[in-house]
Design a protein around this motif. Structure first.
Motif, PDB file in Angstrom:
ATOM      1  N   SER A 134       0.827  -1.221   0.000  1.00  0.00           N
ATOM      2  CA  SER A 134       0.000   0.000   0.000  1.00  0.00           C
ATOM      3  C   SER A 134       0.862   1.274   0.000  1.00  0.00           C
ATOM      4  O   SER A 134       0.317   2.365   0.146  1.00  0.00           O
ATOM      5  N   ARG A 135       2.169   1.082  -0.143  1.00  0.00           N
ATOM      6  CA  ARG A 135       3.113   2.225  -0.163  1.00  0.00           C
ATOM      7  C   ARG A 135       2.952   3.113   1.070  1.00  0.00           C
ATOM      8  O   ARG A 135       2.944   4.333   0.996  1.00  0.00           O
ATOM      9  N   LEU A 136       2.829   2.451   2.195  1.00  0.00           N
ATOM     10  CA  LEU A 136       2.674   3.195   3.453  1.00  0.00           C
ATOM     11  C   LEU A 136       3.854   2.981   4.387  1.00  0.00           C
ATOM     12  O   LEU A 136       3.847   3.508   5.510  1.00  0.00           O
ATOM     13  N   SER A 137       4.877   2.210   3.915  1.00  0.00           N
ATOM     14  CA  SER A 137       5.979   1.839   4.818  1.00  0.00           C
ATOM     15  C   SER A 137       6.635   3.067   5.430  1.00  0.00           C
ATOM     16  O   SER A 137       6.838   3.130   6.651  1.00  0.00           O
ATOM     17  N   HIS A 138       6.935   4.068   4.589  1.00  0.00           N
ATOM     18  CA  HIS A 138       7.650   5.226   5.138  1.00  0.00           C
ATOM     19  C   HIS A 138       6.776   6.008   6.118  1.00  0.00           C
ATOM     20  O   HIS A 138       7.259   6.526   7.119  1.00  0.00           O
ATOM     21  N   VAL A 139       5.462   6.069   5.847  1.00  0.00           N
ATOM     22  CA  VAL A 139       4.553   6.768   6.781  1.00  0.00           C
ATOM     23  C   VAL A 139       4.542   6.020   8.120  1.00  0.00           C
ATOM     24  O   VAL A 139       4.636   6.631   9.189  1.00  0.00           O
ATOM     25  N   ALA A 140       4.472   4.684   8.031  1.00  0.00           N
ATOM     26  CA  ALA A 140       4.451   3.881   9.262  1.00  0.00           C
ATOM     27  C   ALA A 140       5.752   4.065  10.035  1.00  0.00           C
ATOM     28  O   ALA A 140       5.744   4.175  11.268  1.00  0.00           O
ATOM     29  N   GLU A 141       6.873   4.122   9.291  1.00  0.00           N
ATOM     30  CA  GLU A 141       8.179   4.304   9.967  1.00  0.00           C
ATOM     31  C   GLU A 141       8.218   5.651  10.686  1.00  0.00           C
ATOM     32  O   GLU A 141       8.644   5.750  11.831  1.00  0.00           O
ATOM     33  N   SER A 142       7.724   6.686  10.005  1.00  0.00           N
ATOM     34  CA  SER A 142       7.798   8.011  10.640  1.00  0.00           C
ATOM     35  C   SER A 142       6.871   8.101  11.849  1.00  0.00           C
ATOM     36  O   SER A 142       7.142   8.810  12.796  1.00  0.00           O
ATOM     37  N   HIS A 143       5.785   7.363  11.834  1.00  0.00           N
ATOM     38  CA  HIS A 143       4.883   7.378  13.006  1.00  0.00           C
ATOM     39  C   HIS A 143       5.394   6.479  14.116  1.00  0.00           C
ATOM     40  O   HIS A 143       5.094   6.694  15.285  1.00  0.00           O
ATOM     41  N   GLY A 144       6.131   5.439  13.737  1.00  0.00           N
ATOM     42  CA  GLY A 144       6.616   4.474  14.726  1.00  0.00           C
ATOM     43  C   GLY A 144       5.447   3.847  15.470  1.00  0.00           C
ATOM     44  O   GLY A 144       4.451   3.473  14.861  1.00  0.00           O
TER      45      GLY A 144
END
Ligand SMILES: Nc1ncnc2c1ncn2[C@@H]1O[C@H](COP(=O)(O)OP(=O)(O)OP(=O)(O)O)[C@@H](O)[C@H]1O
Length: 567
Positions: free
Chosen positions: A469-479
């Motif tokens: 879903s191309r959300l990996s970087h968003v998830a990383e930044s939210h932790g």
């Protein structure tokens, strides 16, 4: 679960039905316990009589032992019956809650008559608690009030018919008056509980929409309305309390009258001023004392019943509200409702070779309360792995069609099969993934929002779903930081991709249904969502409902709802 809800429709109602097994034992013990006072009073009266006749302490030892033993027995029976009644009431409460929850879970999301979340939460969490005092205190007290006074009158009658008559004449006035008051109490209680539910529903609803209320400057109007509702609830609560006080006052008046009449008679009879009333004889001191000691116990169960009278009104109203939650509504279709299996297509087996992933023939569906069908003679065939876009003007019934395919509602006519099975069966087997118009975001981390607590979705599955879903970087930044309820902390496009990630984490999903996934997104974000969706749909069938021509153009085929009708 829906089975449970259907059984709930046939559930027993009222305290009689609600109390079973240990509950009945508890009631029996609760009735026996106060009757221990009869031998106790007998021993006490006998001992005093003997002492008045000049017997010493040694002459009343057996009476004292008897008195103590029955006292201990009564205490033990009271404790045991209280415990049993409480546990069985809690069990009944749990069962009622489970039925209501199962029925709510078994209701179709398409059903607009579903109770609001606030209403359901108020009934299940708060009001339901009132069932415990009703079953554990009121039900035993009611049985005691029926049996104990009669046994006491029977015990007094052989000594003095007039004392028994005095009690019998004052007693019926009490239940009669209490029944009259009780009818009012029940109504007042039901109104109070329903008001409480309304306020809870109103509060939860407005808290959810706080941002809208604030931005449109409706805060003070909302606060005003809440104040009006709270005042109304206060008025209704006071009405219930007034009735409760009135009940106690009535009872105290008549029981005092009954005991006083008996005491006056026994006193004057022992003093020799009244000669009649003892079957032609004369009461001894022990007999007179026995009648005197036992008379207040005649009213004790009625007094206890009055103290818990309000529990009945509140408990029955809560039971009714829970039963109503468990009974009404449009059920979610289940595989047991439909004879879905094509021959040779047993549950769990894959689709037969060449079988359509979705085969709809002559579907008709009318929403409850609507006069004209939303879908009429609709037919469609989608091959396994095919990706189609369904396009039609707003209100044409695209979302309704997706609901039928997802097994959330049953068509009125026609047939609908997913790889040879009914949609309900496919839904139960988690073979369908739904990406709705507005995904609900729970308060919690992005990973928790993807896994949704599903056992089979481990950290690895969450990571690959986020990649799809191309959300990996968003998830990383939210932790591990929690998202706010309703999706605060994510953009609109990210919320749609979160829904795609949830679907990607559903390993068993073979059919992906997406309802306007690119609505309200700019072209670049819509492209990103479309890429994610197509990645998710690799090796799966995709049905997407959309007004977005760019998204539709990337599908294998475009189906227009009107064009398919009557096909
Ligand atoms: N749960 C429901 N109960 C009753 N009527 C409903 C319900 N859902 C939708 N409708 C009605 O059914 C019709 C079709 O609605 P539906 O949402 O399926 O249309 P749609 O094609 O998806 O529209 P849009 O493109 O605007 O989302 C509308 O007239 C709508 O008011």
């Amino acid at each position: 679960m829906p089975n449970v809800s259907r059984k709930a429709g046939r559930r027993r109602s009222g305290a009689k039905g609600a109390l079973a097994g240990p509950g009945r034992v508890a009631v029996t013990l609760a009735v026996i316990a106060p009757l221990c006072w009869l031998p106790q009073a007998g021993f006490a009266a006998h001992a005093i009589g003997r002492m008045a006749d000049g017997a010493g302490v040694s002459g009343v030892v057996y009476d004292a032992i008897g008195f103590i033993l029955f006292g201990l027995l009564r205490a033990a029976l009271d404790a045991l019956s209280g415990r049993l009644a409480f546990t069985s009431a809690r069990r009944e409460l749990t069962t009622s809650r489970m039925s209501a929850l199962a029925a709510l879970a078994g209701r179709s999301p398409v059903d607009i008559g579903r109770p609001s979340s606030g209403q359901a939460a108020s009934v299940i969490a708060e009001q339901a608690e009132m069932i415990t005092p009703w079953l554990s205190r009121y039900v035993p007290a009611r049985m005691k009030a029926v049996v104990v006074p009669l046994v006491i009158v029977a015990a007094i009658l052989p000594f003095s018919w007039i004392a028994a008559l005095a009690l019998l004449l004052t007693a019926p006035v009490i239940p009669l008056f209490m029944a009259l008051v009780g009818m009012g109490a029940q109504k007042a209680s039901e109104k109070q509980l329903s008001r409480m539910g309304d306020i809870n529903a109103f509060l939860i609803d407005r808290l959810r929409g706080l941002a809208t209320i604030r931005t449109l400057g409706a805060v003070s109007d909302t606060a005003k309305r809440l104040r009006v509702e709270a005042d109304d609830l206060k008025r209704r609560t006071m009405a219930v309390l007034k009735i409760a006080f009135l009940t106690s006052a009535t009872l105290e008046l008549f029981s005092a009258l009954g005991v006083a009449l008996t005491a006056v008679y026994v006193g004057f009879h022992l003093l020799g001023f009244i000669g009649f009333g003892a079957w032609g004889g004369k009461l001894t001191l022990s007999e007179g004392l026995f009648v005197l000691m036992v008379a207040p116990a005649f009213f004790e169960p009625l007094r206890e019943l009055s103290a818990v009278w309000h529990d009945r009104a509140a408990g029955e109203a809560a039971h009714k509200a829970l039963t109503a939650l468990a009974e009404q509504g449009m059920p979610l279709p289940t595989s047991q409702d439909t004879s879905d299996d094509a021959p040779g297509n047993a549950s769990g087996t894959g689709p037969a070779t060449g079988e359509a992933a979705l085969l709809a023939e002559n579907l008709r569906y009318t929403h409850p309360g609507r006069e004209t069908p939303t879908l009429e003679a609709f037919s469609l065939s989608v091959a396994p792995g095919e990706k189609i876009a369904i396009m039609a003007p707003s209100g044409a019934g695209k979302s309704t069609l997706l609901s039928l395919i997802a097994g959330l509602a049953a068509p009125e006519a026609g047939s609908l099969l997913l790889s040879g099975h009914s949609p309900a069966k496919a839904r139960e087997a988690c073979e369908i993934a739904w990406i709705g118009q507005s995904a609900h975001v729970f308060s919690g981390s992005i990973a928790a929002n993807v896994s949704l607590g599903r056992d089979e979705v481990d950290a690895g599955a969450v990571a690959s779903a986020l990649a799809v879903s191309r959300l990996s970087h968003v998830a990383e930044s939210h932790g591990r930081a929690p998202l706010g309820e309703g999706g605060t902390g994510l953009s609109g496009g990210e919320i749609v991709r979160l829904a795609i990630a949830r679907a990607a984490a559903s390993a068993k999903a073979r059919l992906i249904l997406a309802d306007e996934p690119t609505a309200h997104l700019d072209a670049a974000t819509a492209d990103l969502v479309t890429d994610s969706l197509l990645d998710l749909a690799k090796g799966r069938t995709l049905v997407v409902v959309t007004h977005d021509a760019a998204l539709a153009a990337r599908m294998d085929r475009i189906v227009t709802l009107a064009a398919e009708e009557g096909a």
